[in-house]
Design an enzyme around this catalytic site. Sequence first.
Site, PDB file in Angstrom:
ATOM      1  CD  GLU A   1      -3.016  -0.950   0.085  1.00 20.20           C
ATOM      2  OE1 GLU A   1      -3.791  -1.891  -0.138  1.00 20.20           O
ATOM      3  OE2 GLU A   1      -3.055   0.114  -0.569  1.00 20.20           O
TER       4      GLU A   1
ATOM      5  NE  ARG B   1      -4.020   2.799  -0.660  1.00 17.72           N
ATOM      6  CZ  ARG B   1      -5.231   2.794  -0.105  1.00 17.72           C
ATOM      7  NH1 ARG B   1      -5.758   3.935   0.302  1.00 17.72           N
ATOM      8  NH2 ARG B   1      -5.909   1.684   0.065  1.00 17.72           N
TER       9      ARG B   1
ATOM     10  CD  GLU C   1     -11.336  -1.884  -8.083  1.00 15.60           C
ATOM     11  OE1 GLU C   1     -10.353  -1.711  -7.331  1.00 15.60           O
ATOM     12  OE2 GLU C   1     -12.523  -1.613  -7.747  1.00 15.60           O
TER      13      GLU C   1
END
Length: 633
Positions: free
Chosen positions: A250, A254, A521
């Site tokens: 992550e 990010r 998505e």
Amino acid sequence: MLHLGKEARFRILIVFLTAYAAVVCIWWTATYTGDGAVPHSTSQSVTSNGNAASRAQWVKGVESRSSGTNDETSTGARGVQDNDNGNAASRRQRVRDTAGPNNNNGTSDEAAARAERVKGATLPNSGTSDETSTDARAVHDNDNGNVASRGQRAKKDGTSDEAAARAERVKGAIAASWGAYERFALGADELSATGNAAVYWDAAARPMVTLVDSLDTLFLAGLRPQFARAVAHLKRHFSLRWAAPVSVFEVTIRVLGGLLSAHALTGDAEILALAVQVAGHLRPAYAEKNLRDGKFPRQFFDAAANASTGPTWLAELGSVQLEYRYLSRATGDPSHEDAVLPFLRRAFNATGPLGLLGQQYKEGTGFVTKVGTGALSDSYYEYLLKMHLLTGGSEPEYLDMYRRAAETLVGFLVQPRRGTRSERYVAAGNLNADGSRLSLPTKPAAFEHLSCFLPGLLALGAGPVGGRAAARHRNAAAGVAEFCVNLYIASPTGLAPDEVSVDPRTGAVAVVGARYRLRPETAESLFYLWRTTRDPVYREWGWRLFVAIERHCRVCADCDVSGYSEVADVREVPAAHTGHMESYFIGETLKYLYLLFSDDAVLDLDCWVFNTEGHPFPKFAPNANIPDKCKKV
């Protein structure tokens, strides 16, 4: 009485017939021409093959656990699920004929059919404001049903007045959600949208996850004052004093990804220096002593203890290479990519002939056999293709890896729903011990919203894959995208549940996880499908998605700034907010929706590649195997 000779009578007849023909021509021109329009009475329509039972079964499955669904919603779901008379062969041919980046006219029989399905699926009314109702009407504005006329008005670069207006509306949502974060939680990792409160991942560190995740979105949307303020705050207050173990994956996608993208767009050396700092902080996680079996990284890294903990997931070990590859390119230091590239190759070398891997690696047994395209597996396959694209195609080994895996995904995991031939789903499967055989489930299997990234990946990869496989991949992409959009349209809120189950015997769909998590998505796939096919239905579907988000996720419809919240249950109207606004909402969901309606030049896919968090990196290649227009990037 006047007597005319035979020759005179013949001349009069010729004059009469000429005049009649002229009148007919004038009428025909007035009726059937003029800006390419077709009269309403002859506008395109879509007929159903009469498979009402199948459609009703799909709707019943999705809404089996919903309460208070209305006829309007059911009508909408049925409208979307018309299946082109079940003519899969014809549908594949149309996709093959119209697909590809050079097809810019935005028209086809398939486009018309899909747009009619979208038009027929009405948005559920839940007491919306006039402004939102206007948006809903805009979704259904169909130019008398003449999809070809809409496509003809669109410019070759994919823009139109309507698309530009919609891009501005999405830009307004970006400004509102960022404004709420800036006003109430600047420097925090997330915003609690309902409480206007700051949320921190770690009590000591200040990685500013939402701020970093949003930088390139602000820049691309032209919100330069907000971008400048964000960068200034970042440079003053960014910190990595972690008090607890962090997710290597992550933080990489990010934080490192967001910093690298902001640097790539601006050339700001101070932002690049922060990216190097993040990479240095995570580097010990890739030291041999912290690797499982000396081969693969673990999920968490504790900087204070200099130790890694947790399991090893396929998606996480295989989805850091793009970031470190570009970091080496930007800094001229190959040690960054050298630290992570072996994981991707080691993982793929463990695959059998099908090119797939189980989602978890364990000592002694390797990758366990459960296979899927959702959480824990998804972005591994994504990065196989994108490593090829990032290097301008100069390293074909990655394309070979992707091609083998994608062929299996298309041939085995993408299956037609029984009773129809147009919608498809992605099922979880199981590999045998040597990876040579894949068995599909016999009981209802989970389908996660996360798997809705797959249509975009297949569409993006169809061109590089080439040959006959390209048509198969495009067809699968179109089918799975339609399935994902159906999950939105069949729900009373117009938002998709986070997880459903699909019965492989009947095709029945049932809600398992009813929360809508602001996930990107489906928007991501619609963006890629629009860019690669120019089929206007993908913009129509994207607009429906955005309107539903505005209607049910925006916390304050009348405020100039407002957070956007997850919805607790997509089956309930009015929607109940959880307050959670993930950093990826601005960083991905709104970014992809904005780019869906924007001019291609805002971000040219010939020149840029997105990481799995939606952060764009410029393509490069040692042999300059990229278009000249990209060399200025």
